[in-house]
Design a protein around this motif. Structure first.
Motif, mmCIF file in Angstrom:
data_model
loop_
_atom_site.group_PDB
_atom_site.id
_atom_site.type_symbol
_atom_site.label_atom_id
_atom_site.label_comp_id
_atom_site.label_asym_id
_atom_site.label_seq_id
_atom_site.Cartn_x
_atom_site.Cartn_y
_atom_site.Cartn_z
ATOM 1 N N LEU A 29 0.831 -1.198 0.000
ATOM 2 C CA LEU A 29 0.000 0.000 0.000
ATOM 3 C C LEU A 29 0.867 1.250 0.000
ATOM 4 O O LEU A 29 1.955 1.267 0.574
ATOM 5 C CB LEU A 29 -0.915 -0.007 1.226
ATOM 6 C CG LEU A 29 -1.900 -1.177 1.311
ATOM 7 C CD1 LEU A 29 -2.657 -1.127 2.625
ATOM 8 C CD2 LEU A 29 -2.864 -1.170 0.126
ATOM 9 N N PRO A 30 0.380 2.322 -0.621
ATOM 10 C CA PRO A 30 1.166 3.570 -0.683
ATOM 11 C C PRO A 30 1.243 4.274 0.668
ATOM 12 O O PRO A 30 0.438 4.034 1.572
ATOM 13 C CB PRO A 30 0.389 4.399 -1.702
ATOM 14 C CG PRO A 30 -1.005 3.877 -1.653
ATOM 15 C CD PRO A 30 -0.879 2.409 -1.367
ATOM 16 N N ASP A 31 2.188 5.186 0.777
ATOM 17 C CA ASP A 31 2.442 5.887 2.040
ATOM 18 C C ASP A 31 1.241 6.683 2.513
ATOM 19 O O ASP A 31 0.993 6.784 3.719
ATOM 20 C CB ASP A 31 3.653 6.817 1.893
ATOM 21 C CG ASP A 31 4.967 6.057 1.793
ATOM 22 O OD1 ASP A 31 4.984 4.856 2.139
ATOM 23 O OD2 ASP A 31 5.963 6.670 1.378
ATOM 24 N N TYR A 32 0.481 7.276 1.590
ATOM 25 C CA TYR A 32 -0.633 8.114 2.032
ATOM 26 C C TYR A 32 -1.706 7.300 2.758
ATOM 27 O O TYR A 32 -2.476 7.850 3.562
ATOM 28 C CB TYR A 32 -1.228 8.907 0.863
ATOM 29 C CG TYR A 32 -2.085 8.115 -0.096
ATOM 30 C CD1 TYR A 32 -3.455 7.955 0.115
ATOM 31 C CD2 TYR A 32 -1.531 7.534 -1.236
ATOM 32 C CE1 TYR A 32 -4.240 7.236 -0.768
ATOM 33 C CE2 TYR A 32 -2.312 6.824 -2.129
ATOM 34 C CZ TYR A 32 -3.660 6.674 -1.888
ATOM 35 O OH TYR A 32 -4.439 5.963 -2.765
ATOM 36 N N ILE A 33 -1.764 6.006 2.483
ATOM 37 C CA ILE A 33 -2.685 5.146 3.217
ATOM 38 C C ILE A 33 -2.044 4.662 4.515
ATOM 39 O O ILE A 33 -2.643 4.744 5.598
ATOM 40 C CB ILE A 33 -3.118 3.948 2.354
ATOM 41 C CG1 ILE A 33 -3.949 4.421 1.155
ATOM 42 C CG2 ILE A 33 -3.938 2.944 3.187
ATOM 43 C CD1 ILE A 33 -4.403 3.313 0.227
ATOM 44 N N ILE A 34 -0.822 4.186 4.422
ATOM 45 C CA ILE A 34 -0.132 3.655 5.604
ATOM 46 C C ILE A 34 0.034 4.723 6.681
ATOM 47 O O ILE A 34 -0.057 4.432 7.882
ATOM 48 C CB ILE A 34 1.240 3.081 5.193
ATOM 49 C CG1 ILE A 34 1.058 1.858 4.292
ATOM 50 C CG2 ILE A 34 2.058 2.707 6.434
ATOM 51 C CD1 ILE A 34 2.349 1.317 3.731
ATOM 52 N N ASN A 35 0.249 5.973 6.271
ATOM 53 C CA ASN A 35 0.470 7.064 7.235
ATOM 54 C C ASN A 35 -0.808 7.759 7.658
ATOM 55 O O ASN A 35 -0.771 8.710 8.443
ATOM 56 C CB ASN A 35 1.434 8.093 6.635
ATOM 57 C CG ASN A 35 2.819 7.518 6.406
ATOM 58 O OD1 ASN A 35 3.267 6.633 7.137
ATOM 59 N ND2 ASN A 35 3.516 8.009 5.380
ATOM 60 N N LEU A 185 -10.276 3.835 0.766
ATOM 61 C CA LEU A 185 -9.014 4.336 0.212
ATOM 62 C C LEU A 185 -8.238 3.199 -0.456
ATOM 63 O O LEU A 185 -7.648 3.382 -1.533
ATOM 64 C CB LEU A 185 -8.159 4.968 1.314
ATOM 65 C CG LEU A 185 -8.551 6.359 1.813
ATOM 66 C CD1 LEU A 185 -7.635 6.780 2.961
ATOM 67 C CD2 LEU A 185 -8.481 7.388 0.686
ATOM 68 N N ILE A 186 -8.237 2.040 0.189
ATOM 69 C CA ILE A 186 -7.507 0.895 -0.354
ATOM 70 C C ILE A 186 -8.148 0.421 -1.658
ATOM 71 O O ILE A 186 -7.459 0.147 -2.643
ATOM 72 C CB ILE A 186 -7.450 -0.244 0.675
ATOM 73 C CG1 ILE A 186 -6.567 0.173 1.859
ATOM 74 C CG2 ILE A 186 -6.914 -1.531 0.047
ATOM 75 C CD1 ILE A 186 -6.584 -0.795 3.026
ATOM 76 N N GLU A 187 -9.460 0.332 -1.679
ATOM 77 C CA GLU A 187 -10.141 -0.102 -2.897
ATOM 78 C C GLU A 187 -9.918 0.887 -4.044
ATOM 79 O O GLU A 187 -9.750 0.489 -5.201
ATOM 80 C CB GLU A 187 -11.631 -0.289 -2.630
ATOM 81 C CG GLU A 187 -11.958 -1.454 -1.707
ATOM 82 C CD GLU A 187 -11.369 -2.758 -2.208
ATOM 83 O OE1 GLU A 187 -11.800 -3.237 -3.265
ATOM 84 O OE2 GLU A 187 -10.462 -3.303 -1.551
ATOM 85 N N GLU A 188 -9.890 2.170 -3.717
ATOM 86 C CA GLU A 188 -9.596 3.177 -4.744
ATOM 87 C C GLU A 188 -8.182 2.975 -5.290
ATOM 88 O O GLU A 188 -7.952 3.058 -6.507
ATOM 89 C CB GLU A 188 -9.734 4.573 -4.152
ATOM 90 C CG GLU A 188 -9.504 5.687 -5.156
ATOM 91 C CD GLU A 188 -9.707 7.066 -4.549
ATOM 92 O OE1 GLU A 188 -10.018 7.998 -5.307
ATOM 93 O OE2 GLU A 188 -9.550 7.208 -3.321
ATOM 94 N N HIS A 189 -7.240 2.716 -4.408
ATOM 95 C CA HIS A 189 -5.859 2.443 -4.829
ATOM 96 C C HIS A 189 -5.785 1.211 -5.727
ATOM 97 O O HIS A 189 -4.985 1.165 -6.675
ATOM 98 C CB HIS A 189 -4.974 2.244 -3.592
ATOM 99 C CG HIS A 189 -3.628 1.675 -3.887
ATOM 100 N ND1 HIS A 189 -2.664 2.362 -4.589
ATOM 101 C CD2 HIS A 189 -3.078 0.460 -3.592
ATOM 102 C CE1 HIS A 189 -1.585 1.612 -4.713
ATOM 103 N NE2 HIS A 189 -1.817 0.457 -4.122
ATOM 104 N N MET A 190 -6.650 0.236 -5.481
ATOM 105 C CA MET A 190 -6.667 -0.981 -6.285
ATOM 106 C C MET A 190 -7.308 -0.776 -7.657
ATOM 107 O O MET A 190 -7.295 -1.669 -8.494
ATOM 108 C CB MET A 190 -7.432 -2.090 -5.541
ATOM 109 C CG MET A 190 -6.774 -2.545 -4.263
ATOM 110 S SD MET A 190 -5.228 -3.408 -4.562
ATOM 111 C CE MET A 190 -4.748 -3.824 -2.874
ATOM 112 N N GLY A 191 -7.885 0.419 -7.858
ATOM 113 C CA GLY A 191 -8.494 0.706 -9.144
ATOM 114 C C GLY A 191 -9.956 0.376 -9.234
ATOM 115 O O GLY A 191 -10.527 0.296 -10.332
ATOM 116 N N ARG A 192 -10.591 0.166 -8.090
ATOM 117 C CA ARG A 192 -12.018 -0.169 -8.077
ATOM 118 C C ARG A 192 -12.708 0.636 -6.971
ATOM 119 O O ARG A 192 -13.153 0.093 -5.948
ATOM 120 C CB ARG A 192 -12.219 -1.674 -7.891
ATOM 121 C CG ARG A 192 -11.359 -2.304 -6.819
ATOM 122 C CD ARG A 192 -11.608 -3.802 -6.703
ATOM 123 N NE ARG A 192 -10.892 -4.384 -5.582
ATOM 124 C CZ ARG A 192 -9.767 -5.100 -5.691
ATOM 125 N NH1 ARG A 192 -9.231 -5.314 -6.873
ATOM 126 N NH2 ARG A 192 -9.197 -5.611 -4.617
#
Length: 233
Positions: A29-35, A185-192
């Motif tokens: 996962l990208p930093d903006y989610i992890i942080n 946020l995670i689902e958006e990062h996954m492209g869905r």
């Protein structure tokens, strides 16, 4: 709608392809989610195993599957492989928009000599099953991707294929909660990107003509709401 379904299918197909290579996209996962300040709460659920989705005991205990029952898994993902449905005595049927998902599940069923009903690639708003075909059903982690119009069509179709008084479990996002926000946020990062746009009250009004709500509970520490339903006919 067709474009939306294609986006979701492509995203899950991509996840399956990475999974075959031993890559778990949820671990990158990208930093903006992890942080994000709410991420530790989500991560705690992951580490504790509380992000259980369709494998939670309440679903089994409510549906009470037996060998004479047909069970439909709407938006089945890899539940047959990872969520314990392969151990249920009922006859399993799955439908999912991702062709790679259906391909992988078919391989799994064949390799393990599972006696299942069928696996179908398609959308849950228009299924190739007969009226009143299923005794029990579930739709977990699916409706979050769609707005009200599609959700309404999916509810009508689920009502069509489930027998009178049949039991059905589904979940929706609990919008506004911290864990739900991270999930989205995670689902958006996954492209869905999640598109669900109803409050629990609006959703309950939508389904009241088709299903009786026997109970509703918050799961994943409030990130989702699970509904335990009885089909009205």
């Amino acid at each position: 709608m067709e474009n939306r379904l294609q986006i979701i299918a492509e995203s899950y197909n991509r996840s399956i392809e990475f999974g075959r290579q031993g890559i778990n996209l949820y671990e990158k996962l990208p930093d903006y989610i992890i942080n994000d300040p709410d991420f530790p709460a989500y991560q705690k659920l992951n580490l504790s195993g509380e992000l259980s989705g369709s494998e939670i005991k309440e679903i089994y205990n409510y549906l009470l599957p037996n060998k004479n029952m047909k069970f439909i898994d709407l938006g089945c993902c890899l539940n047959l492989r990872f969520k314990g449905y392969d151990k249920w005595p009922s006859t399993y049927y799955g439908i999912d928009i991702s062709s790679k998902t259906i391909e992988l599940l078919t391989e799994f069923a064949t390799a393990n000599n599972l006696q299942i009903g069928s696996l179908h690639c398609g959308s849950i708003h228009k299924m190739p099953f007969k009226d009143n075909m299923f005794d029990i059903g579930a739709c977990i982690g699916v409706l979050e991707y769609f707005e009200k119009d599609y959700v309404a069509k999916a509810i009508v179709e689920a009502h069509r294929v489930i027998k009178p008084y049949g039991k059905f479990v589904l979940d929706i996002p609990n919008l506004g909660t911290p864990v739900c926000r991270i999930m989205m946020l995670i689902e958006e990062h996954m492209g869905r990107t999640d598109k669900f746009n109803m409050s629990p009250q609006e959703f309950e009004e939508l389904i009241q003509g088709y299903f009786e709500i026997e109970k509703a509970i918050e799961v994943d520490s409030g990130g989702m709401i699970e509904y335990y339903l009885r089909c009205k006919k």
